[in-house]
Enzyme design. Structure first.
Site, PDB file in Angstrom:
ATOM      1  N   CYS A   6       0.848  -1.197   0.000  1.00 64.44           N
ATOM      2  CA  CYS A   6       0.000   0.000   0.000  1.00 64.44           C
ATOM      3  C   CYS A   6       0.881   1.243   0.000  1.00 64.44           C
ATOM      4  CB  CYS A   6      -0.904   0.003   1.230  1.00 64.44           C
ATOM      5  SG  CYS A   6      -1.865   1.513   1.431  1.00 64.44           S
ATOM      6  N   GLU A  37      -4.785  -8.514  -3.041  1.00 63.58           N
ATOM      7  CA  GLU A  37      -5.000  -8.495  -1.584  1.00 63.58           C
ATOM      8  C   GLU A  37      -4.185  -7.375  -0.977  1.00 63.58           C
ATOM      9  OE1 GLU A  37      -3.707  -9.984   2.592  1.00 63.58           O
ATOM     10  OE2 GLU A  37      -2.610  -9.205   0.862  1.00 63.58           O
ATOM     11  N   ARG A  86      -8.610  -8.198   5.863  1.00 66.85           N
ATOM     12  CA  ARG A  86      -7.873  -7.736   4.694  1.00 66.85           C
ATOM     13  C   ARG A  86      -8.867  -7.355   3.598  1.00 66.85           C
ATOM     14  NH1 ARG A  86      -4.465  -7.305   7.860  1.00 66.85           N
ATOM     15  NH2 ARG A  86      -2.252  -7.895   7.749  1.00 66.85           N
ATOM     16  N   ARG A 146      -8.026 -11.674  11.160  1.00 67.32           N
ATOM     17  CA  ARG A 146      -7.179 -10.933  10.216  1.00 67.32           C
ATOM     18  C   ARG A 146      -8.053 -10.342   9.107  1.00 67.32           C
ATOM     19  NH1 ARG A 146      -1.708 -11.165   9.802  1.00 67.32           N
ATOM     20  NH2 ARG A 146      -0.729 -10.384   7.891  1.00 67.32           N
TER      21      ARG A 146
END
Length: 487
Positions: free
Chosen positions: A145, A183, A229, A227
């Site tokens: 990112c 992802e 995502r 988690r």
């Protein structure tokens, strides 16, 4: 096919009377037909016909086999988790996968990828010639990112320049594959006030893809880890399936703990278990800079030396007061989450005749530090020696051997590279760190995937940045459903 052959200008001609097709054979080709080791007819024309049918049958087999073969590339591949999930989805749909290109630059990840897939993925995607990448059907990428310097302007492909996503977009633009699976961290959705996410989606649509996105949690796909995502799937020329209404499955930590691996017995764990039963540690964080029922402080277990009940009370109050914004104005600094307070300030909320001696003793034992307040200069906090020193709590959550003891009846928190080695699991005779194999199970890696040839720090570093394999499988199945409908 039947007929004869005739000599003409050094060539042989074979014709089919029903379907006029003429095959020209030179002398060497005729010799190959007549000397074929296959059990064929003695008649030359019949031999030719039989060889043609053998060739056509073989071609049909290859075409049928290739029709089920999906070629893909694996970018920012890391341990290969996206590849594993995608391959599992392919098998589920009766398809065969073939990875034709993979890329990463992190040494430990490259070692792991080579060890499992027997492929060298070393490649800087920012420097590769796209024309050198083989043609493929789907692109897989867990791209990093980054902020877009022009985000909020055109909101399209040009806004992504200078980022690693731009390299993904360039490949999609030039190679025009059928689709992709991407992802990223959950924070991407709100990164740069949502501009980053908007630029990415707009760019993918600008490149001709129907896009579906969703934040999904690994704990809903059978993993004992929470988690979240963000997942993207896209397909060219047809509306892609959405990422809603997945069948949920669940597990907890005790489902993956190897109870044959014994507890770790150290000075720290001894002090911890002197004050708490193992069951009382479930879900507890061990850190000094926060209060609350779920936190254990170093002074609670006397890790730096025993203190009085009065000193413990002083520390508990100081924990809260050092975050009080009113002290920033009195000190003359911008507020920060944890400021050193002078003895005079402390005496205003904790009155004790031996306050000075109590504070000095806590400094000597290491529970407090006597330091200058810090000014914010740029993005850094710098001690201001013109101001009075004060007393502050010393240690944060990563200062101790363990930062948290996980509950076997719950899922683990999100594993990150910075603190995964500080997480403890309870076993029969105490606590110990997570093993690397347990870490792999928390991401859904197969039993035959191992990282024991890496240093433990390297293994946990790459683990903290990998993907949830079952979630990748689930979103990939939606993408492949779109592909099979079109097919």
């Amino acid at each position: 096919m039947h007929g004869g052959y005739r000599t003409g200008s050094g060539r042989k001609t074979l014709s089919n009377k029903k379907n006029p097709v003429t095959i020209y054979l030179d002398d060497s080709e005729k010799e190959m037909v007549e000397n074929s080791p296959l059990p064929l007819s003695t008649n030359f024309s019949q031999k030719c016909r039989e060889l043609i049918w053998i060739g056509l049958n073989q071609l049909t087999k290859e075409l049928n086999q290739n029709s089920n073969e999906i070629k893909y590339i694996d970018l920012f591949c890391g341990l290969g988790g996206i590849r594993l999930g995608f391959e599992q989805a392919l098998r589920e749909k009766g398809l065969v996968g073939k990875c034709v290109f993979s890329s990463d630059i992190k040494p430990a990840a490259l070692k792991a990828y080579k060890n499992y897939f027997n492929e060298d993925a070393k490649c800087d995607i920012t420097k590769v010639q796209i024309s050198n990448i083989p043609n493929f059907d789907f692109l897989l990428a867990g791209f990093p990112c980054q902020a877009f310097s022009q985000a909020g302007l055109g909101m399209g492909f040009q806004d992504t320049r200078g980022t690693l996503f731009f390299d993904v977009a360039k490949i999609l633009m030039e190679k025009k594959p059928l689709g992709f699976v991407l992802e990223n961290v959950e924070g991407l959705v709100n990164h740069d006030k949502g501009k980053t996410f908007k630029v990415i989606v707009n760019t993918l649509e600008e490149l001709g893809y129907s896009v579906a996105t969703k934040v999904l949690n690994g704990k809903d796909f059978g993993l004992a880890q929470s988690r979240n995502r963000i997942y993207f799937i896209g397909y060219r020329g047809k509306k892609v399936k959405d990422l809603e209404n997945f069948t949920q499955t669940h597990s907890v930590l005790k489902d993956i703990i190897d109870y044959n691996i014994p507890a770790k017995h150290t000075f720290f764990t001894k002090k911890l278990l002197e004050h708490y039963k193992v069951e009382e540690l479930y879900g507890k964080a061990i850190k000094d800079k926060r209060g609350g029922d779920n936190n254990i402080h170093s002074w609670d277990i006397g890790i730096k030396g025993e203190i009085t009940q009065e000193q413990r009370g002083l520390l508990e109050i100081l924990l809260r007061q050092r975050r009080n914004k009113k002290w920033a104005d009195l000190i003359g600094i911008k507020w920060m989450d944890g400021m050193p307070l002078t003895e005079e300030m402390i005496s205003s909320f904790y009155s004790h005749e031996n306050l000075h001696e109590m504070l000095i003793d806590l400094v000597d034992k290491g529970y407090l530090v006597y330091e200058y307040p810090k000014q914010l200069i740029g993005n850094r906090r710098v001690p201001d020696t013109t101001l009075k020193k004060g007393y502050n709590i010393v240690t944060g959550k990563l200062s101790f051997e363990f930062s948290k003891v996980l509950s076997p009846d719950d899922v683990s928190p999100t594993l990150v590279a910075t603190d995964v080695q500080k997480l403890a699991v309870p076993v029969r005779d105490g606590i110990r760190t997570l093993t690397i194999d347990e870490g792999l199970k928390l991401f859904g890696y197969p039993e035959d995937y191992h990282l024991d040839f890496l240093k433990k720090s390297e293994a946990f570093d790459v683990l903290g940045n990998t993907v949830c394999v079952p979630v990748i499988k689930a979103v990939s199945e939606r993408l492949l459903d779109t592909y099979l409908e079109e097919k």
